[in-house]
Design an enzyme around this catalytic site. Structure first.
Site, PDB file in Angstrom:
ATOM      1  N   GLY A 118       0.780  -1.238   0.000  1.00  0.00           N
ATOM      2  CA  GLY A 118       0.000   0.000   0.000  1.00  0.00           C
ATOM      3  C   GLY A 118       0.802   1.273   0.000  1.00  0.00           C
ATOM      4  N   GLU A 144       4.570  -6.262   1.505  1.00  0.00           N
ATOM      5  CA  GLU A 144       4.005  -6.726   0.222  1.00  0.00           C
ATOM      6  C   GLU A 144       3.705  -5.571  -0.724  1.00  0.00           C
ATOM      7  OE1 GLU A 144       0.401  -8.284   1.926  1.00  0.00           O
ATOM      8  OE2 GLU A 144       1.240 -10.291   2.126  1.00  0.00           O
ATOM      9  N   PRO A 145       4.696  -4.772  -1.107  1.00  0.00           N
ATOM     10  CA  PRO A 145       4.381  -3.677  -2.034  1.00  0.00           C
ATOM     11  C   PRO A 145       4.118  -4.199  -3.437  1.00  0.00           C
ATOM     12  CG  PRO A 145       6.746  -3.777  -1.638  1.00  0.00           C
ATOM     13  CD  PRO A 145       6.127  -4.832  -0.763  1.00  0.00           C
ATOM     14  N   ARG A 163       2.385  -1.642  -6.183  1.00  0.00           N
ATOM     15  CA  ARG A 163       2.533  -0.414  -6.978  1.00  0.00           C
ATOM     16  C   ARG A 163       3.901   0.251  -6.785  1.00  0.00           C
ATOM     17  NH1 ARG A 163      -2.440   2.308  -7.770  1.00  0.00           N
ATOM     18  NH2 ARG A 163      -2.904   1.360  -5.772  1.00  0.00           N
ATOM     19  N   TYR A 205     -11.689   4.582 -10.472  1.00  0.00           N
ATOM     20  CA  TYR A 205     -11.311   5.285  -9.228  1.00  0.00           C
ATOM     21  C   TYR A 205     -11.188   6.790  -9.403  1.00  0.00           C
ATOM     22  CZ  TYR A 205      -9.270   0.585  -8.613  1.00  0.00           C
ATOM     23  OH  TYR A 205      -9.036  -0.758  -8.588  1.00  0.00           O
ATOM     24  N   CYS A 261     -16.637   2.301 -26.269  1.00  0.00           N
ATOM     25  CA  CYS A 261     -17.996   2.808 -26.341  1.00  0.00           C
ATOM     26  C   CYS A 261     -18.576   3.001 -24.948  1.00  0.00           C
ATOM     27  CB  CYS A 261     -18.859   1.870 -27.172  1.00  0.00           C
ATOM     28  SG  CYS A 261     -20.360   2.678 -27.671  1.00  0.00           S
ATOM     29  N   GLU A 262     -18.136   4.053 -24.317  1.00  0.00           N
ATOM     30  CA  GLU A 262     -18.510   4.333 -22.938  1.00  0.00           C
ATOM     31  C   GLU A 262     -18.132   5.787 -22.683  1.00  0.00           C
ATOM     32  OE1 GLU A 262     -19.391   1.767 -20.573  1.00  0.00           O
ATOM     33  OE2 GLU A 262     -19.548   3.250 -18.975  1.00  0.00           O
ATOM     34  N   TYR A 318      -1.542  -2.094 -11.966  1.00  0.00           N
ATOM     35  CA  TYR A 318      -3.009  -2.176 -12.030  1.00  0.00           C
ATOM     36  C   TYR A 318      -3.601  -1.638 -13.331  1.00  0.00           C
ATOM     37  CZ  TYR A 318      -2.315  -3.095  -7.058  1.00  0.00           C
ATOM     38  OH  TYR A 318      -1.888  -3.616  -5.870  1.00  0.00           O
TER      39      TYR A 318
HETATM   40  N1  LLP Z   1      -1.068  -6.934   0.051  1.00  0.00           N
HETATM   41  C1  LLP Z   1      -2.384  -7.157   0.027  1.00  0.00           C
HETATM   42  C2  LLP Z   1      -2.949  -8.157   0.929  1.00  0.00           C
HETATM   43  C3  LLP Z   1      -3.195  -6.443  -0.853  1.00  0.00           C
HETATM   44  O1  LLP Z   1      -4.512  -6.669  -0.848  1.00  0.00           O
HETATM   45  C4  LLP Z   1      -2.627  -5.493  -1.736  1.00  0.00           C
HETATM   46  C5  LLP Z   1      -3.452  -4.756  -2.679  1.00  0.00           C
HETATM   47  C6  LLP Z   1      -1.225  -5.311  -1.697  1.00  0.00           C
HETATM   48  C7  LLP Z   1      -0.489  -6.040  -0.778  1.00  0.00           C
HETATM   49  C8  LLP Z   1      -0.512  -4.366  -2.609  1.00  0.00           C
HETATM   50  O2  LLP Z   1      -0.916  -3.044  -2.519  1.00  0.00           O
HETATM   51  P1  LLP Z   1      -0.051  -1.905  -3.253  1.00  0.00           P
HETATM   52  O3  LLP Z   1       1.311  -1.883  -2.631  1.00  0.00           O
HETATM   53  O4  LLP Z   1       0.053  -2.267  -4.703  1.00  0.00           O
HETATM   54  O5  LLP Z   1      -0.813  -0.662  -3.045  1.00  0.00           O
HETATM   55  N2  LLP Z   1      -6.699  -2.007  -8.164  1.00  0.00           N
HETATM   56  C9  LLP Z   1      -6.382  -0.948  -7.225  1.00  0.00           C
HETATM   57  C10 LLP Z   1      -5.487  -1.435  -6.118  1.00  0.00           C
HETATM   58  C11 LLP Z   1      -6.053  -2.623  -5.397  1.00  0.00           C
HETATM   59  C12 LLP Z   1      -5.090  -3.157  -4.405  1.00  0.00           C
HETATM   60  C13 LLP Z   1      -5.591  -4.399  -3.786  1.00  0.00           C
HETATM   61  N3  LLP Z   1      -4.701  -4.956  -2.830  1.00  0.00           N
HETATM   62  C14 LLP Z   1      -5.758   0.206  -7.990  1.00  0.00           C
HETATM   63  O6  LLP Z   1      -5.707   0.150  -9.216  1.00  0.00           O
HETATM   64  O7  LLP Z   1      -5.352   1.181  -7.399  1.00  0.00           O
END
Ligand code: LLP
Length: 438
Positions: free
Chosen positions: A248, A290-291, A293, A334, A361-362, A390
């Site tokens: 996150g 767990e990064p 993005r 989003y 088409c949206e 993503y």
């Molecule tokens: N760990 C778990 C358990 C998660 O559910 C997620 C993301 C991550 C790690 C990684 O999060 P990050 O570091 O990438 O922020 N589709 C959305 C994001 C959904 C994320 C879901 N879980 C978007 O496009 O922003």
């Protein structure tokens, strides 16, 4: 605007990434094209790993494959010492295809099927993040086929609410993810896990959301996990060997301000762990992050070819590109803010305010609501940075659009690692072709 580390502009106004001209890439591989910069991908992986190892030597970084799981990229990250967080059987399959050892993977998901759980166990998964009671039941059944206890962490819901998009929240009480701590569900689940006698409960996990920009939240999450762990230690005599505060880590897009340095995330997490362990008398556990993005987002740039233009006097000007919501659903889903730059020539004349529309088409298929750009001509190349995470991962075949190709660039060389889909690919799963000809 976050460009890959190697992005440069030639005196002629052309964008190069990894030493390769955007126009040459578009010419060779077509558009829309997802370009991944190897130096940025590896560089971010290394920096994140180094920051966490420096702050907390017993730490491990796993890449959240949901951000974009290509076997080629996962293999590269594994070379950098980054494991893999997989959601479901498909991501597990891709991770194994990449050669990432199952022992370096965690399986996530709020509704894992028995088949997916069996596949994970048969592969020798390092850890399953257990999310609900049904999963405990299914795993206990599968345990009878296992020689050793099933390695798990419990996914908890700590009731923490970051300031991010509602669809990116996962740790508020009202969430489909994890066992809530405050309702007593988490404690009851640990009771069941302990009573089952077939689990190796390594520790606790929480992921409170994505695009989080306040490091205090990682400290709060770790604090909540350790406080819960202390209660479970008193109840069952089990101390946590692993603490996982999720991913996150926010990465700046055009709406979200500046990145928080990865060192700050790491030192904040380490301080919270140190303090909590001292408070509750725990031996120092392993820290797993767990990064998704933060590793891959800035490595990706999308190249689109400019097409039609529609000026609506007194309203706005739409400039359409040859992709859109089928390859990047994030603005529509989003309201995600992206930026863009002309990538194939020097800007001439005054800038004008336009909306960059997709071709699907949206009405909501608008990639950028309002941006000031030089007057674009049909055939120009538009580059959209920060699209590594993503975008392709959530791509669809809406309007039966073939999904784009993806290419790696490094040191002046490009390598196609995902070919563009064909029309035949798009129809490949359709059965009963005789109906179409009758
Ligand atoms: N760990 C778990 C358990 C998660 O559910 C997620 C993301 C991550 C790690 C990684 O999060 P990050 O570091 O990438 O922020 N589709 C959305 C994001 C959904 C994320 C879901 N879980 C978007 O496009 O922003």
């Amino acid at each position: 605007m976050t460009w890959p580390a190697t992005a440069e502009w030639t005196p002629g106004g052309e964008l190069t990434i990894g030493g390769v001209a955007a126009s040459a890439l578009a010419e060779r591989y077509g558009t829309p094209l997802y370009v991944f910069d190897e130096a940025t991908l590896r560089g971010r992986a290394r920096a994140i790993r180094a920051a966490f190892t420096a702050a907390w030597p017993r730490s491990r970084v796993v890449y959240a494959g949901k951000a974009y799981l290509s076997p080629t990229l996962a293999a590269m990250l594994w070379e950098e010492g980054i494991g893999l967080d997989v959601v479901g059987g498909g991501e597990l399959y891709a991770g194994l295809a990449a050669g990432v050892p199952a022992a370096a993977m965690t399986m996530h998901g709020n509704n894992k099927s028995e088949r997916e759980l069996r596949e994970a166990l048969e592969a020798g998964i390092g850890s399953i993040a257990v999310d609900n009671d049904l999963e405990i039941e299914m795993l206990a059944r599968l345990a009878t086929e296992q020689a050793s206890p099933i390695p798990i962490v419990m996914r908890l819901n700590p009731g923490i609410i970051p300031n991010t998009h509602a669809k990116m929240l996962t740790g508020a009480l009202d969430s489909k993810f994890g066992f809530p701590i405050t309702t007593g569900a988490a404690a009851a689940a640990v009771d069941r896990v302990v009573a089952a006698g077939c689990f190796d409960l390594a520790g606790y996990h929480a992921h409170v959301g994505s695009q989080v920009f306040d490091p205090a939240l990682v400290a709060e999450t770790i604090g909540a996990l350790l406080a819960f762990a202390a209660i479970m230690r008193d109840r069952h005599g089990i101390a946590p060997r692993t603490i996982v505060p999720g991913g996150g880590f926010g990465v700046a897009d055009d709406a979200s301000g500046d990145d928080v340095s990865i060192e700050t995330w790491a030192t904040t997490a380490a301080a919270a762990l140190r303090e909590g362990c001292a408070r509750y008398g725990f031996a120092e556990p392993e820290l797993v992050v767990e990064p998704g993005r933060a590793i891959i987002g800035p490595a990706g740039v999308t190249l689109y070819r400019v097409g039609a233009r529609k000026e609506i006097p007194g309203v706005r000007t739409y400039v359409s590109v040859d992709g859109g919501m089928s390859d990047n659903i994030r603005p529509a889903l989003y309201g995600a803010a992206y930026s863009a730059a002309l990538a194939n020539r020097t800007a001439e004349g005054p800038y004008e305010r336009v909306s960059i529309a997709g071709k699907y088409c949206e009405s909501g298929d608008v990639l950028i609501e309002a941006i000031d750009l030089p007057r674009l001509q049909p055939g120009d190349l538009l580059a959209v940075p920060m699209t590594g995470a993503y975008c392709l991962a959530m791509a669809s075949n809406y309007n039966l659009a073939p999904r784009p190709a993806a290419v790696l660039v490094n040191d002046g060389v490009s390598r196609l690692f995902r070919r563009r889909e064909t029309y035949a690919d798009v129809l490949a799963s359709e059965l009963l072709p005789e109906l179409a000809t009758s």
